[in-house]
Scaffold this motif. Structure first.
Motif, PDB file in Angstrom:
ATOM      1  N   VAL A 164      11.766   6.097  -0.757  1.00 26.77           N
ATOM      2  CA  VAL A 164      11.208   4.826  -1.223  1.00 26.77           C
ATOM      3  C   VAL A 164       9.786   4.655  -0.687  1.00 26.77           C
ATOM      4  N   SER A 224       7.694   1.855  -1.967  1.00 26.89           N
ATOM      5  CA  SER A 224       7.481   0.406  -1.855  1.00 26.89           C
ATOM      6  C   SER A 224       8.642  -0.333  -2.514  1.00 26.89           C
ATOM      7  N   GLY A 225       8.845  -1.567  -2.076  1.00 27.96           N
ATOM      8  CA  GLY A 225       9.947  -2.369  -2.584  1.00 27.96           C
ATOM      9  C   GLY A 225      11.245  -2.017  -1.873  1.00 27.96           C
ATOM     10  N   GLN A 226      12.318  -2.675  -2.273  1.00 21.11           N
ATOM     11  CA  GLN A 226      13.637  -2.419  -1.685  1.00 21.11           C
ATOM     12  C   GLN A 226      14.577  -1.928  -2.778  1.00 21.11           C
ATOM     13  N   ARG A 263      18.155  -0.825  -4.259  1.00 21.69           N
ATOM     14  CA  ARG A 263      19.589  -1.058  -4.099  1.00 21.69           C
ATOM     15  C   ARG A 263      20.295   0.193  -4.593  1.00 21.69           C
ATOM     16  N   THR A 309      20.839  -1.076   0.948  1.00 19.85           N
ATOM     17  CA  THR A 309      19.457  -1.467   0.702  1.00 19.85           C
ATOM     18  C   THR A 309      18.596  -0.416   1.393  1.00 19.85           C
ATOM     19  N   VAL A 310      17.757   0.248   0.615  1.00 22.15           N
ATOM     20  CA  VAL A 310      16.903   1.316   1.132  1.00 22.15           C
ATOM     21  C   VAL A 310      15.475   0.795   1.120  1.00 22.15           C
ATOM     22  N   LYS A 311      14.834   0.802   2.300  1.00 21.54           N
ATOM     23  CA  LYS A 311      13.512   0.204   2.462  1.00 21.54           C
ATOM     24  C   LYS A 311      12.420   1.269   2.427  1.00 21.54           C
ATOM     25  N   PRO A 312      11.141   0.841   2.271  1.00 22.79           N
ATOM     26  CA  PRO A 312      10.037   1.798   2.258  1.00 22.79           C
ATOM     27  C   PRO A 312      10.060   2.695   3.502  1.00 22.79           C
ATOM     28  N   GLU A 370      12.235   5.060   3.919  1.00 21.97           N
ATOM     29  CA  GLU A 370      13.582   5.609   4.084  1.00 21.97           C
ATOM     30  C   GLU A 370      13.901   6.541   2.916  1.00 21.97           C
ATOM     31  N   VAL A 394      16.321  -4.777  -5.313  1.00 17.91           N
ATOM     32  CA  VAL A 394      16.874  -5.912  -4.583  1.00 17.91           C
ATOM     33  C   VAL A 394      16.198  -7.182  -5.078  1.00 17.91           C
ATOM     34  N   VAL A 444      10.394  -1.379  -7.497  1.00 18.60           N
ATOM     35  CA  VAL A 444      10.486  -0.341  -6.465  1.00 18.60           C
ATOM     36  C   VAL A 444       9.740   0.893  -6.956  1.00 18.60           C
TER      37      VAL A 444
END
Length: 188
Positions: A132, A134-136, A138, A147-150, A152, A167, A171
């Motif tokens: 990822v 940018s963004g979150q 799902r 929830t996978v964050k920037p 990750e 989310v 993304v």
């Protein structure tokens, strides 16, 4: 001896490059040059050494000068030039060339509209990998919801029922699909 090996290698590569560039088969070049097709095949593959009398015949068969045949092959353009493709609210930009089989990388942008998973999560052969930007993201894998964050990354077997969306907002991610995953995500 090293210089001869370099010339032989260069001509072999140039011969193949020109033949493919002009859309000629081994048989066509062999016929035009009056060289046996198996000999030509071995010349291209490096299994046979190039003889001086081959040069003018091969150049003539390819409609180039001997100097052009001896010139180093032009480097292939390394840029991947393919347009984007949008499917199920995800836009895909290819980062690799389309080759038979193998893995393909894409930059993706998942629209903020892609929030609700389907009633039945898809399952198919293969492995997916995502990073990822940018963004979150799902990600639903079976009964689990992530929830996978920037910054990750995730990797999962696509034999597990799965779906990915957003989310809250769009993304952007880098993803790698095997041939089965690519067919499902881009063409289903």
């Amino acid at each position: 001896m090293q210089a001869n090996d370099d010339v032989d290698t260069r001509v072999r590569k140039r011969l193949r490059q020109l033949r493919l560039q002009y859309g000629l088969t081994l048989e066509e070049v062999a016929s035009r040059s009056n060289i046996d097709v198996s000999t030509l095949s071995r010349l291209e593959s490096g299994k046979r050494r190039l003889a001086l009398d081959h040069l003018p015949r091969l150049a003539g068969a390819l409609s180039v000068t001997t100097d052009e045949l001896l010139r180093a092959p032009e480097a292939e353009d390394p840029r991947v030039r393919a347009g984007s493709h949008t499917h199920h609210a995800i836009t895909y930009w290819p980062l690799t060339r389309q080759t038979a089989g193998g893995l393909h990388a894409f930059k993706i942008r998942i629209s903020a509209r892609r929030r609700k998973p389907p009633a039945e999560l898809p399952v198919h052969e293969g492995q997916d990998w995502m990073y990822v930007l940018s963004g979150q993201l799902r990600l639903i894998l079976g009964e689990r919801d992530f929830t996978v964050k920037p910054g990750e990354a995730v990797e999962f077997s696509t034999w597990t029922p799965h779906w990915f969306g957003v989310v809250d907002g769009p993304v952007e991610a880098i993803t790698i699909f095997g041939p089965h995953g690519e067919r499902l995500h881009l063409h289903d």
